[in-house]
Design a protein around this motif. Structure first.
Motif, PDB file in Angstrom:
ATOM      1  N   LEU A  94     -23.421  16.982  69.334  1.00 49.85           N
ATOM      2  CA  LEU A  94     -22.056  17.292  68.891  1.00 49.85           C
ATOM      3  C   LEU A  94     -21.351  16.035  68.373  1.00 49.85           C
ATOM      4  O   LEU A  94     -20.529  16.099  67.462  1.00 49.85           O
ATOM      5  CB  LEU A  94     -21.242  17.892  70.041  1.00 49.85           C
ATOM      6  CG  LEU A  94     -21.528  19.342  70.406  1.00 49.85           C
ATOM      7  CD1 LEU A  94     -20.731  19.747  71.643  1.00 49.85           C
ATOM      8  CD2 LEU A  94     -21.179  20.270  69.230  1.00 49.85           C
ATOM      9  N   ALA A  95     -21.684  14.906  68.979  1.00 49.48           N
ATOM     10  CA  ALA A  95     -21.005  13.668  68.605  1.00 49.48           C
ATOM     11  C   ALA A  95     -21.374  13.201  67.202  1.00 49.48           C
ATOM     12  O   ALA A  95     -20.555  12.600  66.509  1.00 49.48           O
ATOM     13  CB  ALA A  95     -21.342  12.568  69.619  1.00 49.48           C
ATOM     14  N   PHE A  96     -22.619  13.475  66.790  1.00 48.85           N
ATOM     15  CA  PHE A  96     -23.090  12.857  65.546  1.00 48.85           C
ATOM     16  C   PHE A  96     -23.362  13.839  64.420  1.00 48.85           C
ATOM     17  O   PHE A  96     -23.812  13.433  63.351  1.00 48.85           O
ATOM     18  CB  PHE A  96     -24.326  11.993  65.842  1.00 48.85           C
ATOM     19  CG  PHE A  96     -23.969  10.739  66.600  1.00 48.85           C
ATOM     20  CD1 PHE A  96     -23.578   9.595  65.917  1.00 48.85           C
ATOM     21  CD2 PHE A  96     -23.962  10.726  67.989  1.00 48.85           C
ATOM     22  CE1 PHE A  96     -23.213   8.449  66.604  1.00 48.85           C
ATOM     23  CE2 PHE A  96     -23.592   9.584  68.691  1.00 48.85           C
ATOM     24  CZ  PHE A  96     -23.220   8.441  67.992  1.00 48.85           C
ATOM     25  N   LEU A  97     -23.148  15.144  64.643  1.00 49.37           N
ATOM     26  CA  LEU A  97     -23.394  16.115  63.579  1.00 49.37           C
ATOM     27  C   LEU A  97     -22.111  16.831  63.180  1.00 49.37           C
ATOM     28  O   LEU A  97     -21.304  17.195  64.045  1.00 49.37           O
ATOM     29  CB  LEU A  97     -24.436  17.142  64.037  1.00 49.37           C
ATOM     30  CG  LEU A  97     -25.874  16.616  64.151  1.00 49.37           C
ATOM     31  CD1 LEU A  97     -26.753  17.612  64.889  1.00 49.37           C
ATOM     32  CD2 LEU A  97     -26.455  16.301  62.772  1.00 49.37           C
ATOM     33  N   THR A 113     -32.824  23.106  74.197  1.00 47.57           N
ATOM     34  CA  THR A 113     -32.331  22.259  73.098  1.00 47.57           C
ATOM     35  C   THR A 113     -32.376  23.060  71.798  1.00 47.57           C
ATOM     36  O   THR A 113     -31.435  23.072  71.006  1.00 47.57           O
ATOM     37  CB  THR A 113     -33.204  20.981  72.975  1.00 47.57           C
ATOM     38  OG1 THR A 113     -33.157  20.280  74.210  1.00 47.57           O
ATOM     39  CG2 THR A 113     -32.730  20.090  71.840  1.00 47.57           C
ATOM     40  N   ARG A 114     -33.485  23.770  71.594  1.00 43.90           N
ATOM     41  CA  ARG A 114     -33.618  24.633  70.406  1.00 43.90           C
ATOM     42  C   ARG A 114     -32.550  25.731  70.431  1.00 43.90           C
ATOM     43  O   ARG A 114     -31.914  26.035  69.418  1.00 43.90           O
ATOM     44  CB  ARG A 114     -35.008  25.265  70.378  1.00 43.90           C
ATOM     45  CG  ARG A 114     -35.276  26.164  69.188  1.00 43.90           C
ATOM     46  CD  ARG A 114     -36.577  26.918  69.364  1.00 43.90           C
ATOM     47  NE  ARG A 114     -37.722  26.032  69.404  1.00 43.90           N
ATOM     48  CZ  ARG A 114     -38.489  25.735  68.349  1.00 43.90           C
ATOM     49  NH1 ARG A 114     -38.233  26.263  67.174  1.00 43.90           N
ATOM     50  NH2 ARG A 114     -39.516  24.925  68.484  1.00 43.90           N
ATOM     51  N   ARG A 119     -27.918  28.460  68.379  1.00 39.13           N
ATOM     52  CA  ARG A 119     -26.668  29.186  68.685  1.00 39.13           C
ATOM     53  C   ARG A 119     -25.420  28.427  68.284  1.00 39.13           C
ATOM     54  O   ARG A 119     -24.428  29.030  67.875  1.00 39.13           O
ATOM     55  CB  ARG A 119     -26.561  29.450  70.185  1.00 39.13           C
ATOM     56  CG  ARG A 119     -27.414  30.589  70.631  1.00 39.13           C
ATOM     57  CD  ARG A 119     -27.331  30.777  72.125  1.00 39.13           C
ATOM     58  NE  ARG A 119     -28.305  31.759  72.526  1.00 39.13           N
ATOM     59  CZ  ARG A 119     -28.080  33.075  72.516  1.00 39.13           C
ATOM     60  NH1 ARG A 119     -26.909  33.535  72.166  1.00 39.13           N
ATOM     61  NH2 ARG A 119     -29.017  33.919  72.869  1.00 39.13           N
ATOM     62  N   MET A 120     -25.436  27.127  68.472  1.00 34.05           N
ATOM     63  CA  MET A 120     -24.212  26.360  68.282  1.00 34.05           C
ATOM     64  C   MET A 120     -24.218  25.553  66.986  1.00 34.05           C
ATOM     65  O   MET A 120     -23.286  25.632  66.202  1.00 34.05           O
ATOM     66  CB  MET A 120     -23.999  25.408  69.471  1.00 34.05           C
ATOM     67  CG  MET A 120     -23.832  26.120  70.788  1.00 34.05           C
ATOM     68  SD  MET A 120     -22.274  27.024  70.916  1.00 34.05           S
ATOM     69  CE  MET A 120     -21.118  25.669  70.943  1.00 34.05           C
ATOM     70  N   ARG A 123     -24.046  27.674  63.923  1.00 36.04           N
ATOM     71  CA  ARG A 123     -22.726  28.301  63.789  1.00 36.04           C
ATOM     72  C   ARG A 123     -21.675  27.308  63.290  1.00 36.04           C
ATOM     73  O   ARG A 123     -20.731  27.667  62.597  1.00 36.04           O
ATOM     74  CB  ARG A 123     -22.297  28.889  65.149  1.00 36.04           C
ATOM     75  CG  ARG A 123     -21.004  29.673  65.090  1.00 36.04           C
ATOM     76  CD  ARG A 123     -20.804  30.518  66.335  1.00 36.04           C
ATOM     77  NE  ARG A 123     -20.640  29.771  67.544  1.00 36.04           N
ATOM     78  CZ  ARG A 123     -19.547  29.114  67.872  1.00 36.04           C
ATOM     79  NH1 ARG A 123     -18.506  29.102  67.079  1.00 36.04           N
ATOM     80  NH2 ARG A 123     -19.486  28.462  69.010  1.00 36.04           N
ATOM     81  N   LEU A 124     -21.864  26.026  63.657  1.00 37.40           N
ATOM     82  CA  LEU A 124     -20.919  25.002  63.234  1.00 37.40           C
ATOM     83  C   LEU A 124     -21.231  24.473  61.832  1.00 37.40           C
ATOM     84  O   LEU A 124     -20.615  23.523  61.369  1.00 37.40           O
ATOM     85  CB  LEU A 124     -20.913  23.847  64.243  1.00 37.40           C
ATOM     86  CG  LEU A 124     -20.454  24.232  65.672  1.00 37.40           C
ATOM     87  CD1 LEU A 124     -20.633  23.063  66.623  1.00 37.40           C
ATOM     88  CD2 LEU A 124     -19.014  24.709  65.674  1.00 37.40           C
ATOM     89  N   GLY A 125     -22.236  25.070  61.192  1.00 36.48           N
ATOM     90  CA  GLY A 125     -22.523  24.699  59.799  1.00 36.48           C
ATOM     91  C   GLY A 125     -23.524  23.584  59.633  1.00 36.48           C
ATOM     92  O   GLY A 125     -23.609  22.964  58.568  1.00 36.48           O
ATOM     93  N   VAL A 126     -24.312  23.335  60.691  1.00 33.79           N
ATOM     94  CA  VAL A 126     -25.343  22.293  60.604  1.00 33.79           C
ATOM     95  C   VAL A 126     -26.660  22.946  60.178  1.00 33.79           C
ATOM     96  O   VAL A 126     -27.030  24.009  60.680  1.00 33.79           O
ATOM     97  CB  VAL A 126     -25.507  21.568  61.964  1.00 33.79           C
ATOM     98  CG1 VAL A 126     -26.655  20.557  61.904  1.00 33.79           C
ATOM     99  CG2 VAL A 126     -24.202  20.893  62.378  1.00 33.79           C
ATOM    100  N   GLU A 127     -27.353  22.302  59.271  1.00 32.77           N
ATOM    101  CA  GLU A 127     -28.646  22.794  58.806  1.00 32.77           C
ATOM    102  C   GLU A 127     -29.716  22.277  59.776  1.00 32.77           C
ATOM    103  O   GLU A 127     -29.868  21.060  59.943  1.00 32.77           O
ATOM    104  CB  GLU A 127     -28.877  22.220  57.403  1.00 32.77           C
ATOM    105  CG  GLU A 127     -29.969  22.834  56.603  1.00 32.77           C
ATOM    106  CD  GLU A 127     -30.202  22.020  55.316  1.00 32.77           C
ATOM    107  OE1 GLU A 127     -31.323  22.078  54.811  1.00 32.77           O
ATOM    108  OE2 GLU A 127     -29.273  21.318  54.866  1.00 32.77           O
TER     109      GLU A 127
END
Ligand SMILES: Cc1ncc(COP(=O)(O)O)c(C=O)c1O
Length: 389
Positions: A94-97, A113-114, A119-120, A123-127
């Protein structure tokens, strides 16, 4: 800790790192500080927060003692302690993406981790993209202009693939990404990620540091460049651990070296014994010469902990369950690093790349502190149950 002490042996360091008894009237251990509020002597100090401790979420003498101890072990600029090993995986991600970023995650990663990535992060728009644990320097081919994080775990969960961490770190940095490593298997006693180019070292302290299967805790240790962003995120999220658990992990560190030596020795003995069994097709332990990642393990690691897997020569779920149900000493349970032995039938269903090709079920063993002969006799009972099918 002074330079002289840093040169001491592992067990000497584990016995003394962290708190200074002189800070608390000579008591060997630090106090367990239960705290939310911290008082300030006057309004000016309060307004400027100009004192060492300001609020429970921001650290106490107990958390500071543990984090300093871990910094000594990891060679890191700063360490955060969080309420579980899984939180220690999620907080740095979360800190770096950010939305629009690309993350490369090793396909043999710890399943939760996967799950977090799916799930998160998505959803937050990370590829999110997974890669082969054996990729090494070829990770360059997978890097994109927006790749911000390469997430590693070595050896991999359940199947114990070794990753070439220095090669991956060099390639990742060359492409402008930072490298995180889940180093729970080795602990910083057997592998120091930051010395091999990793930027953030993750540890489920639930396992060997705690050592007694009675608590959950995680730590994340950062190099100088990544420390501020990691710490700022930790403060923003308020994911501070409970003081009693922090204290127990510090307590666990004192004996972690001797426990690890025992886990290592017993696990090697059982792994080698299993290699000679006709019921076993393969033993997945990177410390064995037969393991495909053995050369990397030998080059980079100074030891092996007590968890590995083996593959039955044939069969499926029925055989795996018959074997497990016959065990009396090995408990059927998740987690590892505690004093007691555990066994689990591994599922590789989540994998997209590192599925391997195994002729029978994969059984993971956590070798505890019991006597090796008793553990072997227990496993023998499992093999007898297979023969009776
Ligand atoms: C490799 C690895 N990382 C992280 C974790 C998570 O630790 P915790 O159980 O404290 O959440 C585990 C737990 O099994 C693990 O195996």
């Amino acid at each position: 800790m002074g330079t002289d002490e840093r040169k001491s042996g592992t067990n000497t360091r584990l016995a003394h790192i962290g708190n200074d008894p002189g800070d608390f009237f000579g008591f060997v251990n630090p106090p367990v500080v239960h705290a939310s509020t911290v008082l300030f002597p006057d309004a000016e100090t309060m307004a400027t927060r100009n004192q060492k401790y300001t609020y429970g979420t921001r650290g106490t003498p107990t958390t500071e003692a543990l984090c300093q101890a871990i910094d000594e072990l990891e060679g890191s600029a700063g360490t955060i302690a969080v309420p579980s090993g899984l939180a220690a995986v999620c907080v740095p991600l979360l800190a770096f993406l950010s939305a629009g970023d690309h993350v490369l995650i090793v396909d043999s990663v710890y399943y939760p981790t996967r799950n977090f990535a799916e799930r998160m992060l998505r959803r937050l728009g990370v590829e999110v993209e997974y890669y082969d644990p054996h990729v090494g320097a070829r990770i360059t081919d997978l890097m994109k202009p927006n790749t911000k994080v390469v997430f590693t775990e070595s050896p991999g969960s359940n199947t114990f693939e070794m990753q070439d961490i220095p090669a991956i770190a060099e390639a990742a940095h060359g492409g402008g990404a930072i490298v995180m490593m889940d180093n729970t298997w080795a602990t910083p006693v057997f592998f120091r990620p930051l010395d091999h180019g990793v930027d953030l070292s993750i540890n489920a302290a639930t396992k060997y540091p705690a050592g007694h299967s009675d608590l959950l805790l995680g730590t994340v240790s950062a190099n100088e460049a990544c420390w501020k962003q990691l710490h700022d995120t930790f403060i923003a999220l308020g994911v501070c651990p409970a003081p009693d658990d922090v204290y127990q992990v510090l307590r666990g560190l004192r004996s972690m070296g001797v426990r690890l030596a025992r886990h290592q020795e017993s696990a090697f003995a059982i792994a080698r014994w299993l290699e000679g069994r006709q019921e076993v097709a393969q033993v997945l332990h990177p410390g064995l010469e037969t393991h495909p990642g053995h050369a990397i393990w030998k080059r980079d690691f100074s030891g092996a902990s007590g968890i590995f897997s083996f593959v039955l020569a044939k069969g499926g779920k029925r055989e795996a369950h018959a074997f497990l149900d016959a065990l009396k000493i090995f408990g059927l349970g998740y987690s590892w690093g505690g004093f007691e032995s555990l066994a689990v039938h591994v599922s590789l269903e989540d994998r997209t790349i590192a599925r391997g090709s195994y002729p029978g079920p994969v059984i993971r063993l956590q070798i505890g502190l019991e006597d090796v002969e008793d553990l072997q006799a227990d496993l023998e009972t499992g093999f007898e149950a297979l023969r009776a099918l």
